[in-house]
Design a protein around this motif. Structure first.
Motif, PDB file in Angstrom:
ATOM      1  N   TYR A  25      32.289  51.529  45.512  1.00 59.40           N
ATOM      2  CA  TYR A  25      31.812  52.485  44.515  1.00 59.40           C
ATOM      3  C   TYR A  25      32.632  52.377  43.224  1.00 59.40           C
ATOM      4  O   TYR A  25      32.097  52.498  42.114  1.00 59.40           O
ATOM      5  N   TYR A  40      22.904  50.973  51.792  1.00 60.51           N
ATOM      6  CA  TYR A  40      24.356  51.096  51.728  1.00 60.51           C
ATOM      7  C   TYR A  40      25.069  49.835  52.220  1.00 60.51           C
ATOM      8  O   TYR A  40      26.247  49.627  51.908  1.00 60.51           O
ATOM      9  N   GLN A  49      23.546  62.484  49.215  1.00 61.07           N
ATOM     10  CA  GLN A  49      23.746  61.173  48.611  1.00 61.07           C
ATOM     11  C   GLN A  49      24.624  61.340  47.373  1.00 61.07           C
ATOM     12  O   GLN A  49      24.530  62.350  46.665  1.00 61.07           O
TER      13      GLN A  49
END
Length: 377
Positions: A349, A60, A320
């Motif tokens: 994202y 991440y 997730q």
């Protein structure tokens, strides 16, 4: 064909995907069932925490790094104050599993941090009442994100770039054809080359069956308190925090409005049947545990909830997100299932979703986010 790309849901992730897509091409449209940053959106509640140190998958970290850059870009592009840079504290038992796991991840990522002893915390951040064996890890790059402002700013930026916004247009179905994807709302329909589904807790009805079995809607509640001395809880003096000390856990943010301090029980997301029917009021048990925890952790806060609310989010069975094309489709892209932890990386994202959905760039190393992981299992 009505456009190259439709983004369904203009909340936390959808607004960012729309903004990023509008930077890459024209003929972009966004569909929002209500209005941007509406009162039931998972982005509700004024702020979300941003931090570079965390426990979990080190993969991440690059998304966090890019997200931090993009939050700054969104501020510069729109003139909005979105990212409150106040630092962050992770507090827990010195030899407990929380900080041990967090520091393990941090050593892998190389994130900047500083360990503060109980004595240093008492000197620097006396607002926190620590237990005898508690310490803290300070993250200088952490802060609070103003959620409503971020969402509306991203949509405004996308519109300025030529994107079309369709508010109060709930999408009831998406159907892939040989030529594109048909998007339907009531008696109206549109056809796009590709579609991003980013409607959070409302995404489930647009999913294939194999994903429905691995997702559920959960209710997340938030609570706010008033300080005895407001100056002690301003962003300049009071960083965001996450604290897991023995049997108690809480996270929160400074008084970005100058009045109320967010202090909320951590990890209390509970399943709820429908996104549209999430109970907004806290239960007696939730109120009792919240006020008891605040009374112990923060003597400077009046232990009485002055504001609370609850919001839906879509959780996956492994917590997730679902980022990628569905089934064998290269037309319907999923950007949902962020399991209550998506906003800090929403800008990153959004860039991933827009770039991949438009075929501009594919991001390697994200197999743990791809929807196919559940299809294969």
């Amino acid at each position: 064909m009505d456009g190259k790309l439709a983004v369904i849901g203009l909340g936390s992730i959808g607004s960012m995907a729309l903004w990023q897509a509008s930077r890459l091409t024209d003929s972009i449209a966004g569909f929002e069932a209500h209005s941007p940053a509406h009162g039931r959106s998972a982005a509700g509640g004024d702020t979300r925490l941003f931090r570079m140190i965390y426990r979990g998958n080190p993969a991440y970290y690059p998304i966090l790094e890019r997200s931090r850059e993009l939050w700054t870009e969104l501020e510069a592009e729109t003139g909005q104050d979105i990212f409150v840079r106040c630092g962050g504290l992770s507090i827990g038992t010195s030899d407990g599993p929380y900080l041990r796991s967090l520091l393990e991840t941090t050593r892998t990522t190389g994130a900047e941090h500083r360990i503060l002893s109980r004595e240093e915390m008492a000197e620097r951040y006396p607002q926190h009442n620590l237990r005898a064996d508690d310490i803290a890890v300070y993250d200088p790059n952490a802060g609070a994100l103003r959620t409503d402002r971020a969402v509306t700013a991203a949509i405004a930026a996308a519109e300025a770039n030529g994107a079309t916004i369709n508010n109060n247009t709930p999408i009831e179905s998406i159907t892939e054809t040989d030529d594109g994807v048909v998007v339907t709302s009531g008696d109206n329909s549109w056809t796009f080359e590709r579609v991003i589904v980013a409607s959070g807790a409302w995404s489930k009805r647009l999913m294939p069956d194999y994903l429905k079995a691995h997702t559920e809607t959960r209710r997340i509640f938030l609570s706010w308190f008033v300080a005895r001395d407001a100056e002690q809880f301003t962003p300049e003096r009071f960083p965001i925090f996450i604290r897991i000390s023995g049997d108690r856990s809480m996270y929160g943010a400074p008084a970005v409005d100058g009045v109320t301090v967010k202090a909320t029980l951590d990890g209390r997301g509970a399943p709820t049947p429908e996104a549209d029917s999430v109970p907004r009021d806290l239960t007696k048990a939730e109120i009792a545990e919240t006020t008891e925890t605040v009374a112990e952790f923060f003597p400077g806060l009046i232990p009485s909830i002055v504001r609370s609310d609850a919001f839906p989010d879509l959780f996956t069975s492994d917590s997730q997100p679902l980022m990628g094309f569905l089934d064998e489709s290269n037309r319907i892209y999923s950007a949902t299932g962020f399991s209550g932890a998506g906003f800090k990386m929403a800008s990153g994202y959004g860039e991933i979703a827009a770039s991949e959905a438009l075929g501009k760039r594919w991001f390697d190393g994200l197999d743990f986010l791809r929807p196919q992981r559940f299809q294969e299992s």
